[in-house]
Design a protein around this motif. Sequence first.
Motif, mmCIF file in Angstrom:
data_model
loop_
_atom_site.group_PDB
_atom_site.id
_atom_site.type_symbol
_atom_site.label_atom_id
_atom_site.label_comp_id
_atom_site.label_asym_id
_atom_site.label_seq_id
_atom_site.Cartn_x
_atom_site.Cartn_y
_atom_site.Cartn_z
ATOM 1 N N HIS A 1 0.836 -1.208 0.000
ATOM 2 C CA HIS A 1 0.000 0.000 0.000
ATOM 3 C C HIS A 1 0.873 1.262 0.000
ATOM 4 O O HIS A 1 0.618 2.215 -0.755
ATOM 5 N N PHE A 2 1.904 1.259 0.829
ATOM 6 C CA PHE A 2 2.805 2.421 0.895
ATOM 7 C C PHE A 2 3.500 2.649 -0.446
ATOM 8 O O PHE A 2 3.607 3.778 -0.922
ATOM 9 N N MET A 3 3.943 1.566 -1.069
ATOM 10 C CA MET A 3 4.613 1.682 -2.368
ATOM 11 C C MET A 3 3.659 2.211 -3.437
ATOM 12 O O MET A 3 4.021 3.050 -4.255
ATOM 13 N N ARG A 4 2.422 1.733 -3.392
ATOM 14 C CA ARG A 4 1.404 2.178 -4.361
ATOM 15 C C ARG A 4 1.139 3.678 -4.199
ATOM 16 O O ARG A 4 1.082 4.431 -5.188
ATOM 17 N N CYS A 5 0.978 4.131 -2.952
ATOM 18 C CA CYS A 5 0.733 5.554 -2.678
ATOM 19 C C CYS A 5 1.951 6.400 -3.055
ATOM 20 O O CYS A 5 1.804 7.528 -3.541
ATOM 21 N N SER A 6 3.150 5.849 -2.857
ATOM 22 C CA SER A 6 4.380 6.571 -3.223
ATOM 23 C C SER A 6 4.456 6.788 -4.728
ATOM 24 O O SER A 6 4.836 7.879 -5.183
ATOM 25 N N ARG A 7 4.115 5.768 -5.488
ATOM 26 C CA ARG A 7 4.117 5.912 -6.952
ATOM 27 C C ARG A 7 3.111 6.974 -7.396
ATOM 28 O O ARG A 7 3.400 7.777 -8.283
ATOM 29 N N LEU A 8 1.952 6.976 -6.760
ATOM 30 C CA LEU A 8 0.929 7.965 -7.096
ATOM 31 C C LEU A 8 1.424 9.376 -6.774
ATOM 32 O O LEU A 8 1.299 10.302 -7.589
ATOM 33 N N ALA A 9 2.024 9.541 -5.594
ATOM 34 C CA ALA A 9 2.507 10.861 -5.164
ATOM 35 C C ALA A 9 3.610 11.389 -6.074
ATOM 36 O O ALA A 9 3.747 12.605 -6.265
ATOM 37 N N SER A 10 4.402 10.490 -6.659
ATOM 38 C CA SER A 10 5.536 10.937 -7.476
ATOM 39 C C SER A 10 5.096 11.582 -8.786
ATOM 40 O O SER A 10 5.830 12.372 -9.371
ATOM 41 N N SER A 11 3.881 11.254 -9.247
ATOM 42 C CA SER A 11 3.455 11.756 -10.559
ATOM 43 C C SER A 11 2.209 12.634 -10.538
ATOM 44 O O SER A 11 1.909 13.302 -11.518
ATOM 45 N N LEU A 12 1.476 12.643 -9.441
ATOM 46 C CA LEU A 12 0.174 13.319 -9.417
ATOM 47 C C LEU A 12 0.270 14.740 -8.857
ATOM 48 O O LEU A 12 0.816 14.939 -7.772
ATOM 49 N N PRO A 13 -0.280 15.757 -9.554
ATOM 50 C CA PRO A 13 -0.398 17.088 -8.952
ATOM 51 C C PRO A 13 -1.400 17.050 -7.777
ATOM 52 O O PRO A 13 -2.507 16.520 -7.932
ATOM 53 N N VAL A 14 -0.994 17.568 -6.636
ATOM 54 C CA VAL A 14 -1.828 17.566 -5.423
ATOM 55 C C VAL A 14 -1.949 19.002 -4.919
ATOM 56 O O VAL A 14 -0.957 19.736 -4.862
ATOM 57 N N PHE A 15 -3.174 19.392 -4.544
ATOM 58 C CA PHE A 15 -3.436 20.770 -4.102
ATOM 59 C C PHE A 15 -4.155 20.780 -2.760
ATOM 60 O O PHE A 15 -4.903 19.859 -2.430
ATOM 61 N N HIS A 16 -3.898 21.849 -2.014
ATOM 62 C CA HIS A 16 -4.650 22.171 -0.802
ATOM 63 C C HIS A 16 -5.718 23.196 -1.148
ATOM 64 O O HIS A 16 -5.425 24.195 -1.815
ATOM 65 N N ILE A 17 -6.945 22.983 -0.683
ATOM 66 C CA ILE A 17 -7.939 24.065 -0.687
ATOM 67 C C ILE A 17 -8.210 24.376 0.782
ATOM 68 O O ILE A 17 -8.683 23.510 1.515
ATOM 69 N N GLU A 18 -7.853 25.578 1.203
ATOM 70 C CA GLU A 18 -8.154 25.994 2.580
ATOM 71 C C GLU A 18 -9.362 26.925 2.530
ATOM 72 O O GLU A 18 -9.368 27.911 1.796
ATOM 73 N N ARG A 19 -10.392 26.570 3.295
ATOM 74 C CA ARG A 19 -11.591 27.415 3.321
ATOM 75 C C ARG A 19 -11.807 27.948 4.737
ATOM 76 O O ARG A 19 -11.384 27.323 5.717
ATOM 77 N N PRO A 20 -12.476 29.106 4.860
ATOM 78 C CA PRO A 20 -12.780 29.615 6.203
ATOM 79 C C PRO A 20 -13.655 28.627 6.974
ATOM 80 O O PRO A 20 -14.490 27.931 6.379
ATOM 81 N N GLU A 21 -13.447 28.577 8.298
ATOM 82 C CA GLU A 21 -14.210 27.639 9.136
ATOM 83 C C GLU A 21 -15.707 27.913 9.072
ATOM 84 O O GLU A 21 -16.517 26.996 9.168
ATOM 85 N N SER A 22 -16.073 29.178 8.930
ATOM 86 C CA SER A 22 -17.504 29.509 8.867
ATOM 87 C C SER A 22 -17.818 30.165 7.523
ATOM 88 O O SER A 22 -16.936 30.604 6.796
ATOM 89 N N GLY A 23 -19.108 30.214 7.218
ATOM 90 C CA GLY A 23 -19.533 30.829 5.960
ATOM 91 C C GLY A 23 -19.621 29.808 4.837
ATOM 92 O O GLY A 23 -19.083 28.707 4.933
ATOM 93 N N PHE A 24 -20.340 30.170 3.780
ATOM 94 C CA PHE A 24 -20.574 29.279 2.644
ATOM 95 C C PHE A 24 -19.752 29.781 1.470
ATOM 96 O O PHE A 24 -20.080 30.791 0.849
ATOM 97 N N THR A 25 -18.634 29.088 1.180
ATOM 98 C CA THR A 25 -17.663 29.622 0.208
ATOM 99 C C THR A 25 -17.453 28.699 -0.992
ATOM 100 O O THR A 25 -16.402 28.744 -1.619
#
Length: 309
Positions: free
Chosen positions: A265-289
């Motif tokens: 499982h770790f090896m599979r996830c490592s292969r995915l991480a090496s090639s896949l663009p990954v992003f963070h979306i940070e949203r405010p704790e309150s409100g509808f955004t």
Amino acid sequence: MSDYDFEFRYKAFGFNIASNFLLEGLLPAEGPPEVYIQEGKVPVEVPGPQDSHAYTVLEGDGFAFRVKDIGTFLVLGGTHIIAEKNESCEPEAHVLFILGTCMGVLLMQRGLLPVHGSALALEDKHIIITGQSGAGKSTLAAALNRRGCSFLADDIAALQEDEKGESWIVPSFPRQKLWRDTAEKIFGSVNSLNRIPGVRDKYHVQMDGEFIKAPKRLDALFELTTHSGSEVAVSEIKGPEKLMVILRNIYRPEIIEFMGKQKEHFMRCSRLASSLPVFHIERPESGFTVDEQIKGIIHSLKQLYHHNN
């Protein structure tokens, strides 16, 4: 049991399913069965008192577990699911566990990677939106559904690796599950929706967009989190943190440990991480955004696409 005892035929997660009872919301099968789902006696002793949650691992790639007030389930060799309902089980409440935890285990047994999130098409790209419980991923996915985005999966996005090491999203089935508060935000009320048996205040939502029936290559993963700021911020993740994001957003990761599949499982996830663009979306704790979140995702995809050309 022979194939004649399994009168219902479906397709989900890329394989054909034969079932001896009705499973609503799944697509019809297109060929001979590869997976069998049945209601019946589970021929395995799960430890502990009958009113407790418990699991046991079996030789030959088997996993059995009990859910209090629902029943006992057995997933065997990536080909069989047996569900034994409790007498106190609300009608159809066990189906949630068949299409959830059981399917997650079955996918792991068949060598697919189940990510806990929604998979959909946006800007001609195929993405997964994931995030911890309460982060708002279902709300964001529901808003995209309402805008007519085509979907591949709601709760479990199953990834299959090809011979080149690329990951493909395998379509699940055209249904979304929403808590009442989310459904009311998106739809105004839950009057036209069907409540999911066995879960208080959770509802089935039909897909507004087209359901994609063929596997699509995964182009990016977006993890939704909350922060104390007042703005939505989308940023690309680089380096080792990409792997951490993937590892923490796998569906039922504790089962991988129970089944002793940590290394592969770790090896599979490592292969995915090496090639896949990954992003963070940070949203405010309150409100509808959600509108700002969608704008941020589209902007990131356009930048990624422009950069790669």
